[in-house]
Design a protein around this motif. Structure first.
Motif, PDB file in Angstrom:
ATOM      1  N   ILE A   1       0.826  -1.205   0.000  1.00 42.91           N
ATOM      2  CA  ILE A   1       0.000   0.000   0.000  1.00 42.91           C
ATOM      3  C   ILE A   1       0.859   1.252   0.000  1.00 42.91           C
ATOM      4  CG2 ILE A   1      -2.047  -1.044   1.010  1.00 42.91           C
ATOM      5  CD1 ILE A   1      -1.095  -0.170   3.754  1.00 42.91           C
ATOM      6  N   CYS A   2       2.118   1.119   0.395  1.00 42.25           N
ATOM      7  CA  CYS A   2       3.034   2.275   0.438  1.00 42.25           C
ATOM      8  C   CYS A   2       3.697   2.535  -0.910  1.00 42.25           C
ATOM      9  CB  CYS A   2       4.093   2.080   1.518  1.00 42.25           C
ATOM     10  SG  CYS A   2       5.264   0.756   1.147  1.00 42.25           S
ATOM     11  N   ARG A   3       3.589   1.576  -1.843  1.00 42.45           N
ATOM     12  CA  ARG A   3       4.188   1.668  -3.179  1.00 42.45           C
ATOM     13  C   ARG A   3       5.687   1.915  -3.107  1.00 42.45           C
ATOM     14  NH1 ARG A   3       1.524  -1.568  -4.924  1.00 42.45           N
ATOM     15  NH2 ARG A   3       2.466  -1.269  -6.935  1.00 42.45           N
ATOM     16  N   GLN A   4       6.373   1.127  -2.282  1.00 42.90           N
ATOM     17  CA  GLN A   4       7.821   1.202  -2.135  1.00 42.90           C
ATOM     18  C   GLN A   4       8.427  -0.135  -2.576  1.00 42.90           C
ATOM     19  OE1 GLN A   4       9.582   3.983  -1.141  1.00 42.90           O
ATOM     20  NE2 GLN A   4       7.599   4.993  -1.242  1.00 42.90           N
ATOM     21  N   VAL A   5       9.737  -0.170  -2.704  1.00 39.44           N
ATOM     22  CA  VAL A   5      10.438  -1.400  -3.086  1.00 39.44           C
ATOM     23  C   VAL A   5      10.355  -2.430  -1.966  1.00 39.44           C
ATOM     24  CG1 VAL A   5      12.022  -0.227  -4.647  1.00 39.44           C
ATOM     25  CG2 VAL A   5      12.665  -0.559  -2.243  1.00 39.44           C
ATOM     26  N   SER A   6      10.666  -3.660  -2.319  1.00 38.49           N
ATOM     27  CA  SER A   6      10.700  -4.750  -1.347  1.00 38.49           C
ATOM     28  C   SER A   6      11.832  -4.513  -0.360  1.00 38.49           C
ATOM     29  CB  SER A   6      10.936  -6.068  -2.092  1.00 38.49           C
ATOM     30  OG  SER A   6      11.200  -7.108  -1.196  1.00 38.49           O
ATOM     31  N   HIS A   7      11.501  -4.635   0.915  1.00 42.83           N
ATOM     32  CA  HIS A   7      12.523  -4.556   1.954  1.00 42.83           C
ATOM     33  C   HIS A   7      12.011  -5.291   3.167  1.00 42.83           C
ATOM     34  CE1 HIS A   7      10.424  -1.466   4.379  1.00 42.83           C
ATOM     35  NE2 HIS A   7      10.003  -1.053   3.210  1.00 42.83           N
TER      36      HIS A   7
ATOM     37  N   PRO B   1      -8.400 -10.275  -4.819  1.00 41.00           N
ATOM     38  CA  PRO B   1      -8.176  -9.407  -5.978  1.00 41.00           C
ATOM     39  C   PRO B   1      -6.755  -8.832  -5.991  1.00 41.00           C
ATOM     40  CG  PRO B   1      -9.490  -8.273  -4.332  1.00 41.00           C
ATOM     41  CD  PRO B   1      -9.320  -9.690  -3.854  1.00 41.00           C
ATOM     42  N   ASN B   2      -6.052  -8.966  -4.874  1.00 41.71           N
ATOM     43  CA  ASN B   2      -4.671  -8.481  -4.763  1.00 41.71           C
ATOM     44  C   ASN B   2      -3.680  -9.640  -4.741  1.00 41.71           C
ATOM     45  OD1 ASN B   2      -5.589  -5.715  -4.277  1.00 41.71           O
ATOM     46  ND2 ASN B   2      -6.274  -6.504  -2.313  1.00 41.71           N
ATOM     47  N   SER B   3      -4.030 -10.738  -5.390  1.00 44.04           N
ATOM     48  CA  SER B   3      -3.242 -11.967  -5.281  1.00 44.04           C
ATOM     49  C   SER B   3      -1.792 -11.835  -5.743  1.00 44.04           C
ATOM     50  CB  SER B   3      -3.915 -13.104  -6.043  1.00 44.04           C
ATOM     51  OG  SER B   3      -4.000 -12.791  -7.420  1.00 44.04           O
ATOM     52  N   ASP B   4      -1.512 -10.854  -6.569  1.00 41.10           N
ATOM     53  CA  ASP B   4      -0.135 -10.672  -7.038  1.00 41.10           C
ATOM     54  C   ASP B   4       0.597  -9.596  -6.244  1.00 41.10           C
ATOM     55  OD1 ASP B   4      -1.701  -8.613  -8.011  1.00 41.10           O
ATOM     56  OD2 ASP B   4      -0.707  -8.532  -9.959  1.00 41.10           O
TER      57      ASP B   4
ATOM     58  N   HIS C   1       4.485  -5.075   3.087  1.00 43.67           N
ATOM     59  CA  HIS C   1       5.469  -4.995   4.165  1.00 43.67           C
ATOM     60  C   HIS C   1       4.720  -5.236   5.475  1.00 43.67           C
ATOM     61  CE1 HIS C   1       7.066  -2.153   1.055  1.00 43.67           C
ATOM     62  NE2 HIS C   1       8.112  -2.947   1.234  1.00 43.67           N
ATOM     63  N   LEU C   2       5.288  -6.035   6.353  1.00 42.83           N
ATOM     64  CA  LEU C   2       4.631  -6.326   7.628  1.00 42.83           C
ATOM     65  C   LEU C   2       4.235  -5.056   8.361  1.00 42.83           C
ATOM     66  CD1 LEU C   2       6.675  -9.330   9.088  1.00 42.83           C
ATOM     67  CD2 LEU C   2       4.508  -9.385   7.858  1.00 42.83           C
ATOM     68  N   GLU C   3       5.170  -4.099   8.455  1.00 44.48           N
ATOM     69  CA  GLU C   3       4.884  -2.878   9.214  1.00 44.48           C
ATOM     70  C   GLU C   3       3.773  -2.042   8.584  1.00 44.48           C
ATOM     71  OE1 GLU C   3       8.540  -2.069   6.603  1.00 44.48           O
ATOM     72  OE2 GLU C   3       7.897  -3.690   7.907  1.00 44.48           O
ATOM     73  N   CYS C   4       3.593  -2.124   7.277  1.00 44.96           N
ATOM     74  CA  CYS C   4       2.547  -1.342   6.613  1.00 44.96           C
ATOM     75  C   CYS C   4       1.145  -1.873   6.899  1.00 44.96           C
ATOM     76  CB  CYS C   4       2.782  -1.294   5.106  1.00 44.96           C
ATOM     77  SG  CYS C   4       4.234  -0.332   4.624  1.00 44.96           S
ATOM     78  N   VAL C   5       1.048  -3.154   7.232  1.00 40.38           N
ATOM     79  CA  VAL C   5      -0.260  -3.737   7.551  1.00 40.38           C
ATOM     80  C   VAL C   5      -0.407  -3.991   9.046  1.00 40.38           C
ATOM     81  CG1 VAL C   5      -0.662  -4.673   5.244  1.00 40.38           C
ATOM     82  CG2 VAL C   5       0.526  -6.072   6.948  1.00 40.38           C
TER      83      VAL C   5
ATOM     84  N   CYS D   1      -5.661  -9.646   3.370  1.00 39.85           N
ATOM     85  CA  CYS D   1      -5.553  -8.222   3.085  1.00 39.85           C
ATOM     86  C   CYS D   1      -6.846  -7.527   3.513  1.00 39.85           C
ATOM     87  CB  CYS D   1      -5.266  -7.984   1.601  1.00 39.85           C
ATOM     88  SG  CYS D   1      -6.642  -8.391   0.502  1.00 39.85           S
ATOM     89  N   LYS D   2      -6.828  -6.216   3.526  1.00 40.99           N
ATOM     90  CA  LYS D   2      -7.984  -5.435   3.975  1.00 40.99           C
ATOM     91  C   LYS D   2      -9.245  -5.805   3.178  1.00 40.99           C
ATOM     92  CE  LYS D   2      -9.509  -0.671   4.562  1.00 40.99           C
ATOM     93  NZ  LYS D   2      -9.158   0.726   4.368  1.00 40.99           N
ATOM     94  N   ASP D   3      -9.133  -5.911   1.852  1.00 42.62           N
ATOM     95  CA  ASP D   3     -10.290  -6.235   1.012  1.00 42.62           C
ATOM     96  C   ASP D   3     -10.881  -7.589   1.373  1.00 42.62           C
ATOM     97  OD1 ASP D   3      -9.953  -3.846  -0.408  1.00 42.62           O
ATOM     98  OD2 ASP D   3      -8.747  -4.818  -1.970  1.00 42.62           O
TER      99      ASP D   3
END
Length: 81
Positions: A30-36, A48-51, A55-59, A70-72
């Motif tokens: 959801i933050c649209r950042q690179v994998s870290h 619907p977000n299967s792909d 990030h753990l901290e973002c959720v 996921c939220k949906d």
């Protein structure tokens, strides 16, 4: 729960305080950042977000749970009850 593998060592980014990152430039979450760090994917088969990876901290997680939606999907699952 699907958990992303930790990116290869030596791909640190100063933007994430020495956490391991993905050099591909692909953005996730959801933050649209690179994998870290450690990331997680939704466990719903019809997500619907299967792909998407999150990030753990973002959720709001500190560690990987047994099952995570996921939220949906969490909202859809709650409505079915």
């Amino acid at each position: 729960v699907a958990v992303s593998p930790t990116p290869p060592l030596g791909t640190e980014s100063e933007d994430f305080d020495d956490q391991e990152t993905d050099d591909s430039g692909q953005v996730y979450c959801i933050c649209r950042q690179v994998s870290h760090g450690e990331m997680i994917a939704c466990d719903a088969e019809d997500c619907p977000n299967s792909d998407e990876w999150f990030h753990l901290e973002c959720v709001g997680l500190k560690e990987v749970p047994k099952d995570w939606y996921c939220k949906d999907c969490a909202q859809k699952k709650k409505r079915k009850k």
